[in-house]
Every structure is written in structure tokens, then in C-alpha cells.
Design a protein around this motif. Structure first.
Motif, mmCIF file in Angstrom:
data_model
loop_
_atom_site.group_PDB
_atom_site.id
_atom_site.type_symbol
_atom_site.label_atom_id
_atom_site.label_comp_id
_atom_site.label_asym_id
_atom_site.label_seq_id
_atom_site.Cartn_x
_atom_site.Cartn_y
_atom_site.Cartn_z
ATOM 1 N N VAL A 60 0.761 -1.074 0.177
ATOM 2 C CA VAL A 60 -0.069 0.062 0.057
ATOM 3 C C VAL A 60 1.051 1.256 0.121
ATOM 4 N N GLY A 61 0.446 1.965 -0.980
ATOM 5 C CA GLY A 61 1.288 3.552 -0.762
ATOM 6 C C GLY A 61 0.358 4.704 -0.371
ATOM 7 N N LEU A 62 0.878 5.411 0.623
ATOM 8 C CA LEU A 62 0.082 6.289 0.983
ATOM 9 C C LEU A 62 0.497 7.942 0.439
ATOM 10 N N VAL A 63 -0.522 8.496 -0.020
ATOM 11 C CA VAL A 63 -0.108 9.550 -0.897
ATOM 12 C C VAL A 63 -0.602 10.738 -0.200
ATOM 13 N N ALA A 64 -0.017 11.912 -0.311
ATOM 14 C CA ALA A 64 -0.380 13.199 0.536
ATOM 15 C C ALA A 64 -1.237 14.106 -0.465
ATOM 16 N N PHE A 65 -2.244 13.439 -0.310
ATOM 17 C CA PHE A 65 -3.462 14.224 -1.298
ATOM 18 C C PHE A 65 -4.865 13.647 -0.656
ATOM 19 N N GLY A 66 -5.854 14.732 -0.296
ATOM 20 C CA GLY A 66 -7.163 14.093 0.214
ATOM 21 C C GLY A 66 -8.175 14.752 -0.279
ATOM 22 N N TYR A 67 -9.325 14.656 0.191
ATOM 23 C CA TYR A 67 -10.589 15.269 -0.291
ATOM 24 C C TYR A 67 -10.549 16.846 0.086
ATOM 25 N N ALA A 68 -9.826 17.131 1.027
ATOM 26 C CA ALA A 68 -9.804 18.671 1.233
ATOM 27 C C ALA A 68 -8.750 19.288 0.281
ATOM 28 N N ASP A 69 -8.118 18.547 -0.509
ATOM 29 C CA ASP A 69 -7.319 19.130 -1.481
ATOM 30 C C ASP A 69 -8.220 18.951 -2.849
ATOM 31 N N GLY A 70 -9.209 18.832 -2.828
ATOM 32 C CA GLY A 70 -10.098 18.328 -4.042
ATOM 33 C C GLY A 70 -10.207 17.415 -4.667
ATOM 34 N N TYR A 71 -9.594 16.191 -4.047
ATOM 35 C CA TYR A 71 -10.009 14.793 -4.529
ATOM 36 C C TYR A 71 -11.217 14.328 -4.211
ATOM 37 N N PRO A 72 -11.951 13.724 -5.092
ATOM 38 C CA PRO A 72 -13.179 13.285 -4.623
ATOM 39 C C PRO A 72 -13.195 12.234 -3.753
ATOM 40 N N ARG A 73 -14.164 12.466 -2.620
ATOM 41 C CA ARG A 73 -14.060 11.336 -1.569
ATOM 42 C C ARG A 73 -15.064 10.301 -2.114
ATOM 43 N N SER A 74 -15.958 10.536 -3.090
ATOM 44 C CA SER A 74 -17.078 9.612 -3.582
ATOM 45 C C SER A 74 -15.939 8.452 -4.532
ATOM 46 N N ALA A 75 -14.719 8.724 -4.758
ATOM 47 C CA ALA A 75 -13.989 7.922 -5.853
ATOM 48 C C ALA A 75 -14.016 6.478 -5.275
ATOM 49 N N PRO A 76 -14.427 5.417 -5.798
ATOM 50 C CA PRO A 76 -14.329 4.018 -5.582
ATOM 51 C C PRO A 76 -13.022 3.510 -5.590
ATOM 52 N N ASP A 77 -12.747 2.216 -5.145
ATOM 53 C CA ASP A 77 -11.593 1.597 -5.131
ATOM 54 C C ASP A 77 -11.435 1.076 -6.642
ATOM 55 N N GLY A 78 -10.212 1.369 -7.258
ATOM 56 C CA GLY A 78 -9.991 0.991 -8.607
ATOM 57 C C GLY A 78 -9.951 2.358 -9.417
ATOM 58 N N THR A 79 -10.254 3.409 -8.919
ATOM 59 C CA THR A 79 -10.204 4.738 -9.735
ATOM 60 C C THR A 79 -8.434 4.772 -9.891
ATOM 61 N N PRO A 80 -8.268 5.291 -11.167
ATOM 62 C CA PRO A 80 -6.901 5.174 -11.637
ATOM 63 C C PRO A 80 -6.091 6.466 -10.848
ATOM 64 N N VAL A 81 -4.799 6.011 -10.419
ATOM 65 C CA VAL A 81 -3.998 7.050 -10.011
ATOM 66 C C VAL A 81 -2.748 6.696 -10.673
ATOM 67 N N ALA A 82 -1.925 7.788 -11.223
ATOM 68 C CA ALA A 82 -0.711 7.410 -12.001
ATOM 69 C C ALA A 82 0.569 7.443 -10.920
ATOM 70 N N VAL A 83 1.456 6.658 -10.770
ATOM 71 C CA VAL A 83 2.473 6.594 -9.928
ATOM 72 C C VAL A 83 3.551 6.452 -10.656
ATOM 73 N N ASP A 84 4.671 7.337 -10.780
ATOM 74 C CA ASP A 84 5.744 7.123 -11.752
ATOM 75 C C ASP A 84 5.155 7.101 -13.106
ATOM 76 N N GLY A 85 4.171 7.629 -13.682
ATOM 77 C CA GLY A 85 3.592 7.492 -14.930
ATOM 78 C C GLY A 85 2.885 6.168 -15.143
ATOM 79 N N HIS A 86 2.749 5.061 -14.283
ATOM 80 C CA HIS A 86 2.203 3.877 -14.222
ATOM 81 C C HIS A 86 0.566 4.099 -13.774
ATOM 82 N N ARG A 87 -0.436 3.520 -14.143
ATOM 83 C CA ARG A 87 -1.659 3.428 -13.499
ATOM 84 C C ARG A 87 -1.739 2.584 -12.417
ATOM 85 N N VAL A 88 -2.228 2.896 -11.301
ATOM 86 C CA VAL A 88 -2.513 2.013 -10.337
ATOM 87 C C VAL A 88 -3.679 2.192 -9.615
#
Ligand SMILES: *Cc1c(COP(=O)(O)O)cnc(C)c1O
Length: 353
Positions: free
Chosen positions: A261-289
Motif C-alpha cells: 500500500v502506498g500512502l499519498v499526500a492528497f485528500g478530499y480537502a485538496d479537492g480529490y473526490p471522496r466519492s472515488a471508489p476502489d479502482g479509480t486510476p492514479v498514476a505513480v511514476d507514470g503507471h496507473r495503479v
């Protein structure tokens, strides 16, 4: 070192998109800068678009701020004015104002204004039924505005409810209602928002009003538009959890296998939607996880099991180049507009001046 959450605004991409849309539309184009330019920074965007025909904002305070920042271009206030004081400000600072309901009309009729001082965009309700005058009231309002002697010019406008549905008979009906209501009246016309410009050639008139496509964030990547906003942070910690263990608030995500598990410094107070479900793509070093677990206020977690090269300090893109903002919005049950406007907390850097 401070928290790695940051937002980059690519003003080169903004200018590129502006040129593409203006060429596509053919006529003049208002760059819509309301809500701090959909979260991109209205002042910086106005400066970057020095060649624009004009700008649109939602209300007087937004117009005032752009004028105070030295923006001299034509400026349209889309919600119109709320008081006589704002009417005077509109004349003094030369904002054009939308007139979309009776109270605004009677305010203009009833107050003392210099003759020919106001530039009005008169709004027809062609079917959206949110605001604007119905066809008969529209023609009557036009006559009443002319009779005041306070108006220098009237642009005829309407707004689409469903232009993002490319085969919608509703938009065709709105266009024809507009044309009948406007028939014989003098003055420039304005119908198309971004979706109108991209998908409805029949909606092209004297002025387009583009927001979302200017920021490269329409429903689909069309016409070679480039994303302007890139929202990034970093992996700040990595841990392994065993199969069967829950992750985050409510234990929404439960590891099906040993999971990195990777912990990322960004949350819903920063504007990321809290309603995003598991599986929503996030790019880490250019790769979608995949996003894994509920989004917290200041942090979120991703499943890095399939990306062993990821480590603390790996770059994370929440949306921008590798993950279109529209993809995240669709997963979260909303639209790109809302995500962009909510990106208010992390520091913004404008590049490509
Ligand atoms: C916000 C707005 C626009 C811009 O819409 P986009 O879909 O972002 O292009 C155009 N016209 C009016 C009246 C608006 O309020």
C-alpha cells in the motif's frame, strides 16, 4: 521540505486550446474565467490569453478582481448584476452584463444611468428552464431595454442544457427556438458553450463562450485539446498489509492477497473526490495503479502491488496527463468541472508564460 502536493497550470496548453477552439468556432470567443478560471487561476489565465476577444465571469466581484488586476479586455458578467451599485460599477468599469430575469430589467429601467452606457447580453430561455426570458418576454424585454436609452448594444444569447449529448434532438430544438425568438432583432448572437463549439456546428454564431474545453477537460479528448491542470503529489510511505486486512476508514477495501500500500499526500480537502471508489486510476511514476480504500481529508492510499519499482518519493499524478480528469470524475460520479473548481488547497504554479 514542505508537503509535496502541488498543482501545475500549463499556460502554453491553455493558449493552444484557445487557438483550436477559436479556429473551430470561426467567430469571436469569450474565454470563461468564472470560479477562478475553473480552479486554474483567473488572473494568470487572463494574462496568458492576452490575444482573447474577451472574458466571461459569473458575477460582479469576479469582474472587479480582473479589472483591479489590470485586465482591460471586454468582460461579460454571466449572472448579471444584483444591485444598482453593481449596475453603476458595470458602466464605470465597462463590464457587459447578462440580463436574464425581470428584476434585472426593472432595475435598469428604474435607476439613473448615463445614456448608452450599458452593454447588455439578453438571455433567452430556449428550453433549459434555468434562467432567461421565454420567447415572448424576450422580445418584450428587448423593446423595453431599447426604450430606456441606457443601452449601447444588445447581444442575443441562450444556453444549452444537453449539448454534450452529440445526437440530442433537444439541442437542435433549442437552436431553432433561439432563431425564431431572435428573428428580425438586431445585434450579435451567442449560443455555444464548449460542447456547442465541439459538437454542434449549427450552433456557431458571432460569439462562443468556452470554459471547460479551454482547460482541455471536455467529456472526451477531442480536437487535439491539451490538459492544462496537472495535480501531483508523492508517495510518502509504503507498507504491506496481509490478506484479509482492511485499509482506511470504514474498512471499505479489504486486501484479497498480501498488498503493498502506498500512502499519498492528497485528500478530499485538496479537492480529490471522496466519492472515488476502489479502482479509480492514479498514476505513480507514470503507471496507473488503483485507488484502494476511502479517500481521507489529507491523504489517500493506492495499491502498489503491481508496481514494485514504486518507492517513497515516487511521483503521483492524481489527474492531468496520464489520468484525464474526466476519468476520475466519471468514476466518482461527477464531472471534470467540479474536480477542477475544487482544487483550491495545494499550491499552484503557472508554467509556460
Ligand atoms: C459557464 C458557462 C459557459 C461555459 O460553459 P463550458 O461548458 O464550460 O464551456 C457558457 N455560458 C454560460 C452562460 C455559462 O454559465
Amino acid at each position: 521540505m514542505s508537503r509535496p502536493a502541488r498543482i501545475t497550470i500549463d499556460l502554453d496548453a491553455l493558449r493552444h486550446n484557445h487557438r483550436v477552439l477559436r479556429r473551430l468556432h470561426g467567430g469571436r470567443l469569450l474565454a470563461v474565467l468564472k470560479a477562478d478560471a475553473y480552479g486554474h487561476g483567473a488572473e494568470a489565465c487572463a494574462r496568458a490569453l492576452a490575444e482573447a476577444d474577451g472574458f466571461a465571469v459569473a458575477f460582479g466581484d469576479e469582474a472587479m478582481a480582473l479589472r483591479a488586476a489590470g485586465v482591460r479586455a471586454p468582460l461579460l458578467v454571466l449572472e448579471g448584476v444584483f444591485s444598482v451599485a453593481e449596475l453603476h460599477a458595470a458602466v464605470r468599469e465597462s463590464w457587459s452584463i447578462v440580463v436574464h430575469h425581470e428584476a434585472q430589467l426593472t432595475m435598469i429601467e428604474g435607476c439613473a444611468l448615463p445614456s448608452g452606457g450599458l452593454d447588455v447580453w439578453l438571455k433567452l430561455d430556449s428550453g433549459m428552464h434555468r434562467c432567461g426570458f421565454g420567447p415572448d418576454a424576450f422580445r418584450a424585454a428587448h423593446a423595453r431595454l431599447m426604450a430606456t436609452g441606457k443601452v449601447s448594444s444588445i447581444t442575443l444569447m441562450s444556453h444549452f442544457a444537453r449539448a454534450d449529448e452529440s445526437d440530442s434532438a433537444f439541442t437542435a430544438q433549442q437552436i431553432s427556438r433561439f432563431d425564431s425568438a431572435a428573428a428580425g432583432l438586431p445585434g450579435p448572437r451567442s449560443l455555444a458553450n464548449s460542447a456547442g463549439v465541439l459538437s454542434w456546428p449549427a450552433a456557431r454564431r458571432d460569439w462562443a463562450r468556452c470554459g471547460i474545453a479551454l482547460y482541455g477537460a471536455g467529456a472526451e479528448p477531442q480536437a487535439g485539446l491539451r490538459p492544462v491542470m496537472r495535480v501531483c503529489s508523492e508517495v510518502i510511505a509504503i507498507r504491506e498489509i496481509a490478506a484479509g486486512e482492511p485499509l482506511g476508514y470504514g474498512g471499505r477495501f479489504v486486501a484479497a492477497r498480501p498488498t503493498r500500500v502506498g500512502l499519498v499526500a492528497f485528500g478530499y480537502a485538496d479537492g480529490y473526490p471522496r466519492s472515488a471508489p476502489d479502482g479509480t486510476p492514479v498514476a505513480v511514476d507514470g503507471h496507473r495503479v488503483p485507488l484502494a480504500g476511502r479517500v481521507s481529508m489529507d491523504m489517500l492510499t493506492v495499491d502498489l502491488t503491481a508496481l514494485p519499482s514504486a518507492r517513497e518519493g515516487s511521483e503521483v499524478e492524481l489527474w492531468g496527463r496520464d489520468v484525464p480528469v474526466g476519468d476520475v470524475a466519471a468514476r466518482a460520479g461527477t464531472i471534470a468541472y467540479e474536480l477542477l473548481c475544487n482544487a483550491k488547497r495545494a499550491p499552484k504554479r503557472h508554467v509556460g508564460w
